[in-house]
Design a protein around this motif. Structure first.
Motif, PDB file in Angstrom:
ATOM      1  N   GLU A 111      94.908 -13.697 -52.797  1.00  0.00           N
ATOM      2  CA  GLU A 111      95.854 -13.380 -51.740  1.00  0.00           C
ATOM      3  C   GLU A 111      95.968 -11.865 -51.624  1.00  0.00           C
ATOM      4  O   GLU A 111      96.069 -11.152 -52.622  1.00  0.00           O
ATOM      5  N   GLY A 112      95.869 -11.373 -50.380  1.00  0.00           N
ATOM      6  CA  GLY A 112      95.920  -9.933 -50.139  1.00  0.00           C
ATOM      7  C   GLY A 112      94.562  -9.309 -49.941  1.00  0.00           C
ATOM      8  O   GLY A 112      94.457  -8.171 -49.473  1.00  0.00           O
ATOM      9  N   ASP A 113      93.486 -10.035 -50.305  1.00  0.00           N
ATOM     10  CA  ASP A 113      92.136  -9.516 -50.094  1.00  0.00           C
ATOM     11  C   ASP A 113      91.803  -9.465 -48.605  1.00  0.00           C
ATOM     12  O   ASP A 113      92.425 -10.138 -47.775  1.00  0.00           O
ATOM     13  N   SER A 114      90.778  -8.669 -48.280  1.00  0.00           N
ATOM     14  CA  SER A 114      90.202  -8.680 -46.931  1.00  0.00           C
ATOM     15  C   SER A 114      88.921  -9.508 -46.998  1.00  0.00           C
ATOM     16  O   SER A 114      88.050  -9.251 -47.835  1.00  0.00           O
ATOM     17  N   VAL A 115      88.805 -10.514 -46.146  1.00  0.00           N
ATOM     18  CA  VAL A 115      87.692 -11.475 -46.204  1.00  0.00           C
ATOM     19  C   VAL A 115      86.912 -11.448 -44.900  1.00  0.00           C
ATOM     20  O   VAL A 115      87.508 -11.412 -43.815  1.00  0.00           O
ATOM     21  N   THR A 116      85.583 -11.470 -45.007  1.00  0.00           N
ATOM     22  CA  THR A 116      84.711 -11.499 -43.831  1.00  0.00           C
ATOM     23  C   THR A 116      83.874 -12.773 -43.856  1.00  0.00           C
ATOM     24  O   THR A 116      83.139 -13.023 -44.821  1.00  0.00           O
ATOM     25  N   LEU A 117      83.989 -13.573 -42.801  1.00  0.00           N
ATOM     26  CA  LEU A 117      83.169 -14.769 -42.636  1.00  0.00           C
ATOM     27  C   LEU A 117      82.091 -14.456 -41.611  1.00  0.00           C
ATOM     28  O   LEU A 117      82.379 -13.946 -40.522  1.00  0.00           O
ATOM     29  N   THR A 118      80.831 -14.765 -41.939  1.00  0.00           N
ATOM     30  CA  THR A 118      79.711 -14.502 -41.038  1.00  0.00           C
ATOM     31  C   THR A 118      78.956 -15.795 -40.768  1.00  0.00           C
ATOM     32  O   THR A 118      78.653 -16.552 -41.696  1.00  0.00           O
ATOM     33  N   CYS A 119      78.665 -16.035 -39.505  1.00  0.00           N
ATOM     34  CA  CYS A 119      77.953 -17.250 -39.092  1.00  0.00           C
ATOM     35  C   CYS A 119      76.585 -16.850 -38.547  1.00  0.00           C
ATOM     36  O   CYS A 119      76.476 -15.939 -37.718  1.00  0.00           O
ATOM     37  N   SER A 120      75.540 -17.501 -39.005  1.00  0.00           N
ATOM     38  CA  SER A 120      74.197 -17.213 -38.497  1.00  0.00           C
ATOM     39  C   SER A 120      73.473 -18.528 -38.234  1.00  0.00           C
ATOM     40  O   SER A 120      73.616 -19.493 -38.985  1.00  0.00           O
ATOM     41  N   SER A 121      72.686 -18.527 -37.157  1.00  0.00           N
ATOM     42  CA  SER A 121      71.978 -19.747 -36.759  1.00  0.00           C
ATOM     43  C   SER A 121      70.678 -19.364 -36.070  1.00  0.00           C
ATOM     44  O   SER A 121      70.670 -18.531 -35.156  1.00  0.00           O
ATOM     45  N   LYS A 122      69.566 -19.945 -36.512  1.00  0.00           N
ATOM     46  CA  LYS A 122      68.276 -19.686 -35.879  1.00  0.00           C
ATOM     47  C   LYS A 122      68.201 -20.436 -34.563  1.00  0.00           C
ATOM     48  O   LYS A 122      68.535 -21.629 -34.488  1.00  0.00           O
ATOM     49  N   SER A 123      67.741 -19.755 -33.535  1.00  0.00           N
ATOM     50  CA  SER A 123      67.548 -20.403 -32.248  1.00  0.00           C
ATOM     51  C   SER A 123      66.656 -19.521 -31.380  1.00  0.00           C
ATOM     52  O   SER A 123      66.485 -18.331 -31.648  1.00  0.00           O
ATOM     53  N   ASN A 124      66.102 -20.106 -30.346  1.00  0.00           N
ATOM     54  CA  ASN A 124      65.301 -19.366 -29.369  1.00  0.00           C
ATOM     55  C   ASN A 124      65.543 -19.983 -27.998  1.00  0.00           C
ATOM     56  O   ASN A 124      65.178 -21.145 -27.788  1.00  0.00           O
ATOM     57  N   PRO A 125      66.172 -19.257 -27.081  1.00  0.00           N
ATOM     58  CA  PRO A 125      66.619 -17.867 -27.201  1.00  0.00           C
ATOM     59  C   PRO A 125      67.764 -17.721 -28.197  1.00  0.00           C
ATOM     60  O   PRO A 125      68.366 -18.714 -28.591  1.00  0.00           O
ATOM     61  N   PRO A 126      68.056 -16.478 -28.600  1.00  0.00           N
ATOM     62  CA  PRO A 126      69.100 -16.266 -29.610  1.00  0.00           C
ATOM     63  C   PRO A 126      70.441 -16.861 -29.189  1.00  0.00           C
ATOM     64  O   PRO A 126      70.712 -17.053 -27.999  1.00  0.00           O
TER      65      PRO A 126
END
Length: 420
Positions: A238-253
């Protein structure tokens, strides 16, 4: 004009077997086998021709040129003396009637009209009309530059030349030969394409040192299941700074990323940052990735650790506590992970008087009276509750009994005096 081209193993030779085109003069003339030749770049071309002149003349010189009969003498360059041709042109004829010429490793710059010229001891003669040489490349044409995954696509190897039916075409992907796809027609059909079929495709004709420019095949597909990563990657306090990142392969991006918590949109974009995270941020988060072909979801649980808070101590029952009663003191709190140790203390005493979420006092007496508090502890930290009062009524009961005994004794004493 009708033309036929025959491919043969190296050296590569184009033989032109077409009806003859005659010059107008019956005494003088040059007969070309064809007025038009189409040849693949890098191949060898043979132009068959014959010439004639009246009896009594002597041939002084023969050569091929690429300027017509209307040019002046000095404008009829001898290609055998031209540095662009001298190493590639060969005269196969003679100084009588055969004027056949061979040109090897033909280039795009060789696309010209060619004329045979002969010089006798008196007149000079250039074959009228000439032969048009058209040098062509191979090209790959696709039924679609973009093809959706699991659909089919057809690639066609084409040129302006009419190649013989027995020609064998070889296909390349990213310069690597697709030997298993060598075929005897000029089409490469890819059924149910996969994303790894994307690449640069080119073709060649077997027996020719010529490869087409590449054609890029772009296989498009909907997003794969997204992958969610968290920073910091370890325990989240509690109190931390958290970063969630989402990545997904696709074409087109991927065009749109969206974040959800309990089916409620909380953010958009590939990255979701939570500053000074709280305990109520714990829960399931979903990421959605979208491109023009579809969308996919992925979920993960966010677990925020925090020390005990809202720690309270309570006493069982609401009536008076009398000597001999049993009393339970209970400690409650919120924490993640759950509380591992509960300890009980009596105010003004240094050591604990009990442990466990519930502290039980049986056969209570006046010595137990006082203020009590609990301390809850997990691996993150600890917190104490406010104190609660335990008030044992045993002292007043003893006093009342003592007074009653005194009164009873006095009454007995007075009665005895009266009797006496």
């Amino acid at each position: 004009m009708v033309m036929s081209i025959m491919l043969a193993p190296p050296p590569l030779i184009f033989l032109l077997m077409i009806h003859r085109v005659y010059s107008a003069d019956d005494e003088w003339g040059v007969n070309y086998s064809s007025s038009y030749i189409c040849a693949l770049k890098g191949s060898t071309v043979i132009i068959n021709c014959t010439y004639k002149y009246p009896t009594g003349y002597k041939i002084m010189n023969v050569f091929w040129t690429n300027t017509n009969e209307t040019a002046k003498d000095k404008e009829h360059p001898d290609l055998f003396n031209d540095s662009e041709y001298s190493q590639r042109i060969e005269y196969l004829g003679d100084k009588h009637h055969d004027c056949t010429m061979r040109l090897t490793d033909v280039r795009q710059t060789d696309s010209h009209k060619y004329y045979f010229r002969f010089i006798t001891d008196q007149p000079k003669w250039v074959g009228k009309h000439g032969v048009t040489l058209d040098i062509t490349d191979l090209q790959v044409e696709s039924s679609g530059e973009r093809v959706t995954e699991r659909h089919s696509v057809t690639l066609t190897c084409k040129s302006r030349c009419s190649l013989p039916d027995r020609s064998t075409f070889i296909w390349f992907k990213n310069t690597q030969s697709l030997s298993e796809r060598t075929d005897r027609n000029n089409q490469l059909i890819l059924q149910s394409v996969r994303r790894n079929d994307s690449g640069n495709y080119s073709c060649a004709v077997q027996g020719h040192n010529l490869t087409s420019p590449h054609q890029y095949l772009n296989v498009i597909y909907a997003p794969d299941k997204p992958v969610i990563s968290i920073k910091p990657s370890g325990e989240i306090m509690e109190g931390d700074s958290v970063t969630l990142t989402c990545s997904s392969k696709s074409n087109p991006p991927v065009q749109i990323y969206s974040w959800f918590k309990e089916n409620k949109t909380v953010a958009s974009g590939q990255t979701y940052i939570i500053s000074k995270i709280r305990s109520d941020h714990s829960g399931e988060y979903k990421c959605k990735s979208i491109n023009e072909l579809g969308k996919r979801y992925s979920a993960m649980n966010l677990n925020v650790l925090y020390p005990p808070k809202k720690v309270t101590a309570s006493i069982s029952g609401s009536g008076e506590i009398k000597e001999g009663d049993s009393v339970n003191l209970t400690c409650s709190s919120e924490s993640n992970p759950p509380v591992q140790i509960y300890s009980w203390f009596k105010v003004n005493e240094t050591s604990s008087v009990g442990s466990g979420q519930t502290y039980s006092i049986t056969n209570i007496n006046s010595s137990h009276s006082g203020w009590f508090y609990c301390e809850a502890q997990n691996e993150v930290g600890s917190q104490r509750s406010t104190a609660v009062s335990v008030n044992v009524k045993g002292n007043m009961m003893i006093f009342h009994s003592f007074i009653g005994v005194l009164i009873l004794g006095a009454v007995v004493f007075i009665m005895m005096l009266i009797i006496w």
